[in-house]
Design a protein around this motif. Structure first.
Motif, PDB file in Angstrom:
ATOM      1  N   ASN A   1       7.392   2.628  -7.449  1.00  0.00           N
ATOM      2  CA  ASN A   1       6.683   3.885  -7.249  1.00  0.00           C
ATOM      3  C   ASN A   1       5.188   3.630  -7.298  1.00  0.00           C
ATOM      4  O   ASN A   1       4.728   2.767  -8.047  1.00  0.00           O
ATOM      5  N   CYS A   2       4.475   4.395  -6.521  1.00  0.00           N
ATOM      6  CA  CYS A   2       3.018   4.261  -6.526  1.00  0.00           C
ATOM      7  C   CYS A   2       2.465   4.686  -7.885  1.00  0.00           C
ATOM      8  O   CYS A   2       2.741   5.793  -8.348  1.00  0.00           O
ATOM      9  N   PRO A   3       1.709   3.804  -8.549  1.00  0.00           N
ATOM     10  CA  PRO A   3       1.172   4.162  -9.862  1.00  0.00           C
ATOM     11  C   PRO A   3       0.166   5.312  -9.781  1.00  0.00           C
ATOM     12  O   PRO A   3      -0.141   5.947 -10.790  1.00  0.00           O
ATOM     13  N   ASN A   4      -0.303   5.587  -8.609  1.00  0.00           N
ATOM     14  CA  ASN A   4      -1.294   6.648  -8.446  1.00  0.00           C
ATOM     15  C   ASN A   4      -0.646   8.017  -8.233  1.00  0.00           C
ATOM     16  O   ASN A   4      -0.987   8.980  -8.900  1.00  0.00           O
ATOM     17  N   CYS A   5       0.351   8.079  -7.306  1.00  0.00           N
ATOM     18  CA  CYS A   5       0.900   9.388  -6.966  1.00  0.00           C
ATOM     19  C   CYS A   5       2.415   9.474  -7.139  1.00  0.00           C
ATOM     20  O   CYS A   5       3.011  10.516  -6.909  1.00  0.00           O
ATOM     21  N   GLY A   6       3.030   8.358  -7.523  1.00  0.00           N
ATOM     22  CA  GLY A   6       4.457   8.390  -7.774  1.00  0.00           C
ATOM     23  C   GLY A   6       5.328   8.259  -6.532  1.00  0.00           C
ATOM     24  O   GLY A   6       6.553   8.163  -6.639  1.00  0.00           O
ATOM     25  N   SER A   7       4.735   8.253  -5.377  1.00  0.00           N
ATOM     26  CA  SER A   7       5.514   8.172  -4.136  1.00  0.00           C
ATOM     27  C   SER A   7       6.326   6.873  -4.078  1.00  0.00           C
ATOM     28  O   SER A   7       5.918   5.839  -4.603  1.00  0.00           O
ATOM     29  N   LYS A   8       7.463   6.937  -3.413  1.00  0.00           N
ATOM     30  CA  LYS A   8       8.294   5.750  -3.252  1.00  0.00           C
ATOM     31  C   LYS A   8       7.948   4.994  -1.971  1.00  0.00           C
ATOM     32  O   LYS A   8       8.501   3.945  -1.688  1.00  0.00           O
TER      33      LYS A   8
ATOM     34  N   MET B   1       0.838  -1.175   0.000  1.00  0.00           N
ATOM     35  CA  MET B   1       0.000   0.000   0.000  1.00  0.00           C
ATOM     36  C   MET B   1       0.879   1.233   0.000  1.00  0.00           C
ATOM     37  O   MET B   1       1.945   1.244   0.608  1.00  0.00           O
ATOM     38  N   CYS B   2       0.447   2.255  -0.696  1.00  0.00           N
ATOM     39  CA  CYS B   2       1.186   3.503  -0.715  1.00  0.00           C
ATOM     40  C   CYS B   2       0.900   4.270   0.573  1.00  0.00           C
ATOM     41  O   CYS B   2      -0.253   4.519   0.905  1.00  0.00           O
ATOM     42  N   ARG B   3       1.948   4.622   1.282  1.00  0.00           N
ATOM     43  CA  ARG B   3       1.770   5.304   2.555  1.00  0.00           C
ATOM     44  C   ARG B   3       1.327   6.759   2.360  1.00  0.00           C
ATOM     45  O   ARG B   3       0.893   7.416   3.296  1.00  0.00           O
ATOM     46  N   ASP B   4       1.503   7.267   1.156  1.00  0.00           N
ATOM     47  CA  ASP B   4       1.124   8.665   0.939  1.00  0.00           C
ATOM     48  C   ASP B   4      -0.324   8.833   0.492  1.00  0.00           C
ATOM     49  O   ASP B   4      -1.022   9.699   0.983  1.00  0.00           O
ATOM     50  N   CYS B   5      -0.747   7.990  -0.439  1.00  0.00           N
ATOM     51  CA  CYS B   5      -2.120   8.192  -0.922  1.00  0.00           C
ATOM     52  C   CYS B   5      -3.023   7.018  -0.574  1.00  0.00           C
ATOM     53  O   CYS B   5      -4.216   7.043  -0.851  1.00  0.00           O
ATOM     54  N   GLY B   6      -2.477   5.978   0.026  1.00  0.00           N
ATOM     55  CA  GLY B   6      -3.320   4.852   0.437  1.00  0.00           C
ATOM     56  C   GLY B   6      -3.681   3.916  -0.699  1.00  0.00           C
ATOM     57  O   GLY B   6      -4.446   2.979  -0.531  1.00  0.00           O
ATOM     58  N   ASN B   7      -3.114   4.165  -1.872  1.00  0.00           N
ATOM     59  CA  ASN B   7      -3.453   3.348  -3.029  1.00  0.00           C
ATOM     60  C   ASN B   7      -3.025   1.887  -2.837  1.00  0.00           C
ATOM     61  O   ASN B   7      -1.917   1.597  -2.416  1.00  0.00           O
ATOM     62  N   VAL B   8      -3.943   0.989  -3.130  1.00  0.00           N
ATOM     63  CA  VAL B   8      -3.636  -0.428  -3.161  1.00  0.00           C
ATOM     64  C   VAL B   8      -3.864  -0.880  -4.588  1.00  0.00           C
ATOM     65  O   VAL B   8      -4.910  -0.592  -5.167  1.00  0.00           O
TER      66      VAL B   8
END
Ligand code: ADP
Ligand code: ZN
Ligand code: ZN
Length: 730
Positions: free
Chosen positions: A474-481, A434-441
């Motif tokens: 990288n998160c496909p939603n927001c690019g966060s690592k 899960m992306c810790r920045d945007c919560g994207n799964v």
């Protein structure tokens, strides 16, 4: 005379009926469902078997058949209805007949009907037919009872009447016996409860005369008074001289709950549980068969109890996943309860605060009647639910598991002398990224189900359709690592909360607690006695326990189960969160809930906040329909296992190629390894099949043949198990 039997051998290779000859001297005593000993195989080994069918008198075998050796009166014999139920279960769950019959059989028990101390009287039905029957023992008995009123059973025997005849007359409802156990403590329903109960009673009365059955879905919050309605329906069933089966989820089989049944129906309740000993089982069966007791209460396996006149079946918390038996033979106890009700002509009540999506669809289709119990019995309001966006917290610089809102409210409630529950749903084992920045799964494009991370392949894999994508940095939603595996559980949460609030008394309650039930009870009692300020726990705290002083419920990771790789993930999340929220039980003050999630925009959170069940069900049913998930489609899992990986993989692909011919390309998915591919020395692969329910019969038959053939053609080095609508696909 020739009969067909099912042997006690459970292997699928021998999944068929065998024909035997019945020696003449046994013919008189023969009946369907009886347990017998037969010679089997080349060595004529003596094994037990159950008679399924008596062949017509013109049947003539083409070769000489072996003879039945003897009857086994010391083993359970099954009646016609149980055999019918067994055949339904066999077909629905693709099981060998012998495995199903084993669920119903109890070893080495002699249960004799013991009526000797019962006071016999003539029923209205008996009075009505008395003039119409010709002179016979039967007529004599009826006339004697008409004149004398009540007579002790043993007295009738002394007067020369035969026991089987009297029992037959009781079963035909022309005689009956006085049952001291019909006494129950009074139940006074509120107006709302009475309205609902009247509907059930009307139906029970009707069904009693036409021997049909209907299903009610009693939908009411915890504490709305469902159990009291059950009690009233049970009283009615007993009044009609019928017996009752009550199923509870494992976790609700608490002394508290059973105690309520026992005090309402003194000396009339048989307790069943999964660790019950053979001796206890024998005693329970004896009490039920002799009608010394009339109510059985237990987990899913209680549904198989032999009782000849069940008038009512109650399934409490019908949505609960513990009704599904995870081990072989797999079946769903709630669905079996409904099958049994239909066969026995019993009324069925499914109760729940959060009914299953399947059951709600049955209501929509007119199969079940919905009974809605809106308010809590004590009239407390719904709590205020605050949804907290955890990615916002991160952006504000708070990277802990406690949001600012939760922190403030904890302090406030403690100051007001109220207690706190902190809930984390850590059921099962799941590990998703899960992306810790945007919560994207990351979800599968085809199935709308979170992809599961496979460490070995470093790939994200869909457990339904085998769609694979590379692990992303990288998160496909927001690019966060900042993509992390999620694995926070109660223990870690306890440490964090203890450190944050060193002056408060914080404890943990979950099934990992050492010291068993005694320790758990102590913790619960300490919490009730206000020795504990904050209790951190799993779903144990959400069910069956009444805490009177809870002012705040904090839910950490309120989306954890949302990411469980199963089409039921949203349903489970909704149900568990609604149950947890229902624990704010203060009768005088409005409770508060802080629900932390990374997916605040998911529609279930607004449904939860607004207590909008209808919207939840509508939305969820649309999703199921779109993807053909149950209750619209059926999912079948074929689970393959073997010790040699290459052999297993070859076999699984061969099976897939065979099955593929019968199923369309969008119905059968390519083989894939289980999330934990090697387990207990076995390699594990699975094939998932999904098909529309109107294509059922033909495809079901095909799957059954596939299963039997697999074991006939295979050398037993590999195994395959089949499950219908399984719980969890990992
Ligand atoms: P549920 O089964 O829906 O959780 P219960 O039947 O346990 O609800 O009822 C909740 C509480 O309200 C219980 O303490 C119960 O004793 C009480 N209650 C419910 N109905 C009545 C009633 N008709 N008379 C008195 N108390 C009731
Ligand atoms: Zn992101
Ligand atoms: Zn998929």
């Amino acid at each position: 005379m020739y009969v067909e039997v099912v042997t006690s051998i459970e292997t699928r290779k021998l999944n068929k009926l065998f024909t035997y000859e019945l020696p003449e001297e046994l013919e008189q005593k023969i009946s369907i469902g009886q347990n017998v000993t037969v010679p089997f195989g080349k060595s004529n080994k003596e094994i037990s078997a159950i008679i399924i069918k008596i062949l017509p008198s013109d049947y003539f075998p083409t070769m000489e058949l072996k003879k039945i050796i003897r009857f086994n009166p010391d083993k359970t014999s099954l009646d016609k209805n149980l055999l019918k139920l067994a055949s339904f279960i066999r077909d629905k769950y693709f099981l060998p007949f012998s495995s199903v019959l084993k669920l119903m059989t109890i070893k080495n028990i002699i249960v004799k009907d013991d009526y000797s101390n019962k006071i016999i009287f003539i029923t209205e039905k008996g009075l009505a037919i008395i003039n119409g029957i010709r002179k016979s023992k039967k007529k004599e008995i009826l006339e004697t009872l008409k004149v004398e009123g009540n007579i002790l059973f043993s007295e009738l025997i002394i007067r020369g009447y035969k026991k089987p005849l009297i029992v037959e007359m009781i079963n035909a409802d022309i005689l009956n016996f006085e049952n001291k156990l019909l006494v129950s403590n009074n139940v006074n329903l509120s107006i709302k409860q009475k309205d609902i109960y009247n509907k059930i009673e009307n139906q029970m009365q009707k069904e009693d005369s036409i021997n049909e059955s209907s299903v009610f879905l009693l939908f009411g919050a915890t504490g709305s008074g469902k159990t009291e309605i059950y009690f009233k329906a049970i009283q009615n069933s007993l009044k009609n001289n019928k017996q009752v089966i009550v199923l509870l989820p494992e976790i609700n089989l608490t002394e508290q709950m059973i105690g309520r049944f026992e005090s309402t129906f003194p000396d009339n309740v048989v307790k069943w549980h999964s660790q019950i000993t053979t001796i206890q089982k024998m005693k329970a069966w004896k009490e039920l068969v002799n009608r010394e007791k009339n109510i059985i209460i237990g987990p899913r396996s209680a549904i198989f109890t032999k009782m000849s006149n069940v008038g009512l079946i109650i399934v409490d918390e019908e949505h609960d996943s513990s009704y599904y038996q995870q081990n072989y033979p797999n079946y769903n106890g709630r669905d079996v309860a409904i099958m049994r009700g239909k066969i026995d002509g019993a009324t069925i009540i499914l109760g729940s605060a959060t009914p299953s999506v399947e059951s709600m669809e049955k209501v929509n289709e007119g199969e079940y009647e919905l009974l809605r119990l809106e308010e809590k019995y004590y009239g407390q309001d719904n709590p205020i639910v605050n949804i907290v966006d955890m990615s916002d917290e991160l952006h504000k610089g708070n990277s802990t598991i406690i949001s600012e809102a939760l922190d403030i409210t904890i302090k406030k409630k403690i100051n007001q002398g109220e207690q706190i529950l902190i809930f984390i749903n850590r059921r099962g084992y799941y590990n998703f990224l899960m992306c810790r920045d945007c919560g994207n799964v990351i979800k599968c494009e085809n199935c709308d189900i979170p992809l599961t991370y496979h460490e070995k392949e470093k790939k994200l894999i869909c457990h339904y359709c085998d769609n694979k994508i590379d692990k992303q940095d990288n998160c496909p939603n927001c690019g966060s690592k900042r993509i992390r595996g999620i694995g926070l559980g109660t223990e870690q949460a306890l440490d964090i909360i203890k450190k944050k609030y060193p002056n408060l008394n914080v404890e943990r309650l979950d099934s990992d607690i050492k010291g068993g039930n005694t320790k758990k009870k102590t913790i619960i009692q300490d919490y009730k006695d206000k020795k504990i300020d904050i209790l951190v726990g799993t779903q144990i705290i959400a069910k069956g326990i009444d805490f009177p002083n809870v002012g705040l419920i904090g839910i950490l990771l309120g989306d954890m189960s949302l990411n469980f790789p199963d089409y039921r993930a949203r349903e489970w999340t909704f149900q568990i969160l609604m149950q947890v929220i229902g624990r704010t039980s203060r009768r005088d003050k409005k409770g508060e809930v802080i629900l932390q999630t990374y997916h605040p925009s998911d529609i279930i959170y607004s449904d939860i906040k607004n207590f909008d069940y209808q919207n939840f069900y509508n939305h969820e049913l649309k999703f199921r329909k779109r993807h053909n998930y149950p209750p619209f489609g059926e999912i079948v899992k074929l689970q393959f296992q073997g010790t040699n990986r290459d052999d297993l993989i070859e076999l699984v692909w061969n099976s897939y190629n065979t099955l593929k011919i019968k199923f369309q390309i969008d119905e059968i998915f390519q083989p894939k390894p289980n999330r934990i591919e090697k387990f207990n020395g076995n390699w594990r692969w699975q094939i998932i099949i999904k098909f529309n329910r109107n294509k059922l019969t033909e495809k079901e038959q095909y799957l059954k043949e596939f299963m039997d053939n697999f074991y006939i053609n295979n050398n037993n080095k590999e195994m395959v198990y089949i499950e219908r609508n399984p719980y969890g696909l990992i």
